[in-house]
Design an enzyme around this catalytic site. Structure first.
Site, PDB file in Angstrom:
ATOM      1  N   LEU A   1      94.119 111.412  20.559  1.00 61.65           N
ATOM      2  CA  LEU A   1      94.006 110.414  21.612  1.00 61.65           C
ATOM      3  C   LEU A   1      94.635 109.142  21.044  1.00 61.65           C
ATOM      4  O   LEU A   1      94.405 108.803  19.888  1.00 61.65           O
ATOM      5  CB  LEU A   1      92.537 110.144  21.983  1.00 61.65           C
ATOM      6  CG  LEU A   1      91.820 111.184  22.854  1.00 61.65           C
ATOM      7  CD1 LEU A   1      90.383 110.742  23.109  1.00 61.65           C
ATOM      8  CD2 LEU A   1      92.531 111.394  24.183  1.00 61.65           C
ATOM      9  N   ASP A   2      95.402 108.443  21.860  1.00 62.57           N
ATOM     10  CA  ASP A   2      96.056 107.224  21.398  1.00 62.57           C
ATOM     11  C   ASP A   2      95.037 106.224  20.859  1.00 62.57           C
ATOM     12  O   ASP A   2      93.873 106.217  21.262  1.00 62.57           O
ATOM     13  CB  ASP A   2      96.828 106.561  22.547  1.00 62.57           C
ATOM     14  CG  ASP A   2      97.933 107.446  23.090  1.00 62.57           C
ATOM     15  OD1 ASP A   2      98.421 108.295  22.336  1.00 62.57           O
ATOM     16  OD2 ASP A   2      98.291 107.283  24.268  1.00 62.57           O
ATOM     17  N   TYR A   3      95.515 105.331  20.023  1.00 62.41           N
ATOM     18  CA  TYR A   3      94.703 104.248  19.457  1.00 62.41           C
ATOM     19  C   TYR A   3      93.986 103.465  20.560  1.00 62.41           C
ATOM     20  O   TYR A   3      92.809 103.125  20.443  1.00 62.41           O
ATOM     21  CB  TYR A   3      95.623 103.325  18.653  1.00 62.41           C
ATOM     22  CG  TYR A   3      94.955 102.128  18.026  1.00 62.41           C
ATOM     23  CD1 TYR A   3      94.188 102.257  16.873  1.00 62.41           C
ATOM     24  CD2 TYR A   3      95.115 100.855  18.581  1.00 62.41           C
ATOM     25  CE1 TYR A   3      93.584 101.158  16.279  1.00 62.41           C
ATOM     26  CE2 TYR A   3      94.523  99.747  17.994  1.00 62.41           C
ATOM     27  CZ  TYR A   3      93.752  99.901  16.850  1.00 62.41           C
ATOM     28  OH  TYR A   3      93.156  98.812  16.270  1.00 62.41           O
TER      29      TYR A   3
ATOM     30  N   THR B   1      93.317 104.520  23.593  1.00 64.21           N
ATOM     31  CA  THR B   1      92.648 105.397  24.556  1.00 64.21           C
ATOM     32  C   THR B   1      91.285 105.820  24.018  1.00 64.21           C
ATOM     33  O   THR B   1      91.147 106.189  22.860  1.00 64.21           O
ATOM     34  CB  THR B   1      93.501 106.655  24.829  1.00 64.21           C
ATOM     35  OG1 THR B   1      94.770 106.249  25.343  1.00 64.21           O
ATOM     36  CG2 THR B   1      92.824 107.572  25.834  1.00 64.21           C
TER      37      THR B   1
END
Length: 242
Positions: free
Chosen positions: A101-103, A105
């Site tokens: 998961l993105d930073y 997100t």
């Protein structure tokens, strides 16, 4: 006797695919000898296996569900010293996240030391649904949402069909909440999809992974997966059609 790459994956070092690469690159030893062939079989209880000079210990497999907060890296370490997902677990086993998961997100992410299990879930042929909720700039028109539904063209190709639902809108602030269900896992895919229709993401959360959700959890919370949940995920990864 089991294939060397499978034993490495089951020890939680990495996925089977990456283990194969490490073997061919000469980073794996069996009983003190470098092994570069992928067909080698070993006895995990008797043979001494080293990966990059470190002996592997076959740990009991563990499986966790985490509510990743925003501003946390989906990794086991970060060169910049930022918080990573494993900072939230106080366990002996060496676990790693399944996917990313993105930073920026937040939301549901799974962690395990079972590389084979992780590899199965991440394989693109097993179309496991992930449900995201995005707060976006502007209010997407019906035609824009249909584009997401049918697939939009990104720099790495057209996305697969998705399920889209406009949850709410704020005409005064010109923002909207949109639920998006996809089964792919490209880098920053959800953000790029919304950018492609002219509605950049302001906030993003993954609320569901297959049948798993974040009910009764807060950011930073971690819980072990129940045996029945692990069993169900394995069944999905084996039986879902390509």
């Amino acid at each position: 006797m089991e294939r060397l790459q499978k034993v490495i994956a089951q020890a939680g070092i990495t996925s089977r695919r990456k283990a194969e690469t490490m073997i061919t690159e000469g980073k794996v030893k069996v009983n003190g000898q470098v092994v570069r062939e992928l067909g080698v079989k070993v006895n995990p209880n008797k043979d001494e296996i080293e990966v990059e000079g470190v002996p592997i210990d076959k740990e009991e497999p563990v499986y966790y569900l985490m509510y990743k907060p925003q501003g946390v890296i989906s990794s086991v370490k970060d060169e910049k010293g930022r918080k990573v997902v494993t900072d939230f677990l106080e366990i002996e086993q060496r676990v790693f996240p399944i996917g990313r998961l993105d930073y920026d997100t937040s939301g549901l992410i799974l962690l395990t030391n079972d590389g084979e299990f992780a590899n199965q879930l991440m394989h693109p042929k097993f179309k496991i649904d992930k449900v995201y909720v995005a707060k976006v700039k502007g209010i997407p028109a019906r035609e824009s949402l249909k584009k997401l539904q049918h697939g939009v063209v990104l720099e790495d190709g057209k996305t697969a069909p998705a399920k889209v639902k406009l949850v709410s809108m704020d005409k005064k602030k010109q923002t909207a909440i949109v639920q998006l269900t996809i089964h792919e896992g490209r880098n920053r895919q959800v953000r790029r999809m919304f950018e492609a229709i002219g509605h950049p993401v302001m906030k993003l959360k993954r609320e569901q992974y297959s049948f798993l959700n974040l009910r009764s959890m807060n950011p930073g919370d971690v819980r072990p997966l129940k045996p029945i949940e692990v069993k169900h995920l394995r069944e999905l990864a084996v039986t879902k059609p390509s």
